[in-house]
Scaffold this motif. Structure first.
Motif, short mmCIF file in Angstrom:
data_model
loop_
_atom_site.label_atom_id
_atom_site.label_comp_id
_atom_site.label_asym_id
_atom_site.label_seq_id
_atom_site.Cartn_x
_atom_site.Cartn_y
_atom_site.Cartn_z
N ARG A 166 7.43 -4.31 -5.27
CA ARG A 166 6.31 -4.49 -4.35
C ARG A 166 5.31 -3.36 -4.57
O ARG A 166 5.22 -2.43 -3.77
CB ARG A 166 6.80 -4.52 -2.92
N ARG A 204 2.59 1.23 -2.80
CA ARG A 204 3.97 0.81 -2.88
C ARG A 204 4.63 0.92 -1.50
O ARG A 204 4.00 1.37 -0.56
CB ARG A 204 4.74 1.62 -3.91
N THR A 205 5.88 0.50 -1.42
CA THR A 205 6.61 0.54 -0.15
C THR A 205 6.77 1.98 0.32
O THR A 205 7.11 2.86 -0.45
CB THR A 205 8.00 -0.09 -0.34
N GLN A 206 6.51 2.20 1.61
CA GLN A 206 6.71 3.51 2.22
C GLN A 206 7.87 3.41 3.20
O GLN A 206 8.21 2.32 3.68
CB GLN A 206 5.47 3.96 2.97
N SER A 207 8.49 4.54 3.50
CA SER A 207 9.58 4.53 4.46
C SER A 207 9.20 5.35 5.67
O SER A 207 8.35 6.24 5.61
CB SER A 207 10.86 5.08 3.83
N LYS A 226 11.22 0.25 6.50
CA LYS A 226 10.27 0.23 5.39
C LYS A 226 8.95 -0.38 5.84
O LYS A 226 8.93 -1.31 6.64
CB LYS A 226 10.83 -0.58 4.21
N TYR A 278 5.94 -2.30 4.12
CA TYR A 278 5.58 -2.98 2.89
C TYR A 278 4.06 -3.14 2.79
O TYR A 278 3.40 -3.42 3.79
CB TYR A 278 6.23 -4.36 2.82
N PRO A 279 3.50 -2.98 1.61
CA PRO A 279 2.06 -3.23 1.46
C PRO A 279 1.79 -4.73 1.55
O PRO A 279 2.64 -5.54 1.22
CB PRO A 279 1.74 -2.70 0.06
N ASN A 280 0.59 -5.07 1.98
CA ASN A 280 0.19 -6.47 2.11
C ASN A 280 -0.28 -6.96 0.74
O ASN A 280 -1.45 -6.86 0.38
CB ASN A 280 -0.93 -6.59 3.15
N SER A 322 -3.07 -5.63 -3.44
CA SER A 322 -3.11 -5.46 -2.00
C SER A 322 -4.43 -6.01 -1.47
O SER A 322 -5.39 -6.19 -2.22
CB SER A 322 -2.97 -3.98 -1.63
#
Length: 83
Positions: free
Chosen positions: A3, A11-14, A28, A30-32, A52
């Motif tokens: 993703r 990218r995916t962030q936590s 998490k 997630y980007p759109n 995105s």
């Protein structure tokens, strides 16, 4: 497939879910991401990118050719799009 936006590199962030009792559990963000087709006028062909929604807005503002040149200069463009 990961993703990751192919243009901006998002990218995916936590982070944490925080409950009313202030308990913290990992989650998490997630980007759109959208699969979108763009037409390259210089080559006369369509390309499909996973971008995105912010990248789509940038492409609408600057144009696909300029955005791809910037992404290639930053080393973000993974697909073999030759400009």
């Amino acid at each position: 497939m990961a993703r990751i936006c192919e243009v901006t590199g998002k990218r995916t962030q936590s982070g944490n879910n925080v409950s009313h009792a202030n308990n913290k559990t990992r989650r998490k963000f997630y980007p759109n991401l959208q699969k979108k087709r763009f037409f390259l006028e210089s080559k006369g062909e369509w390309i499909t990118l996973k971008v995105s929604t912010q990248a789509i807005r940038t492409i609408n503002k600057k144009g696909i050719e300029e955005v791809l040149k910037e992404a290639k200069a930053k080393g973000l463009l993974k697909k073999k799009v030759l400009l």
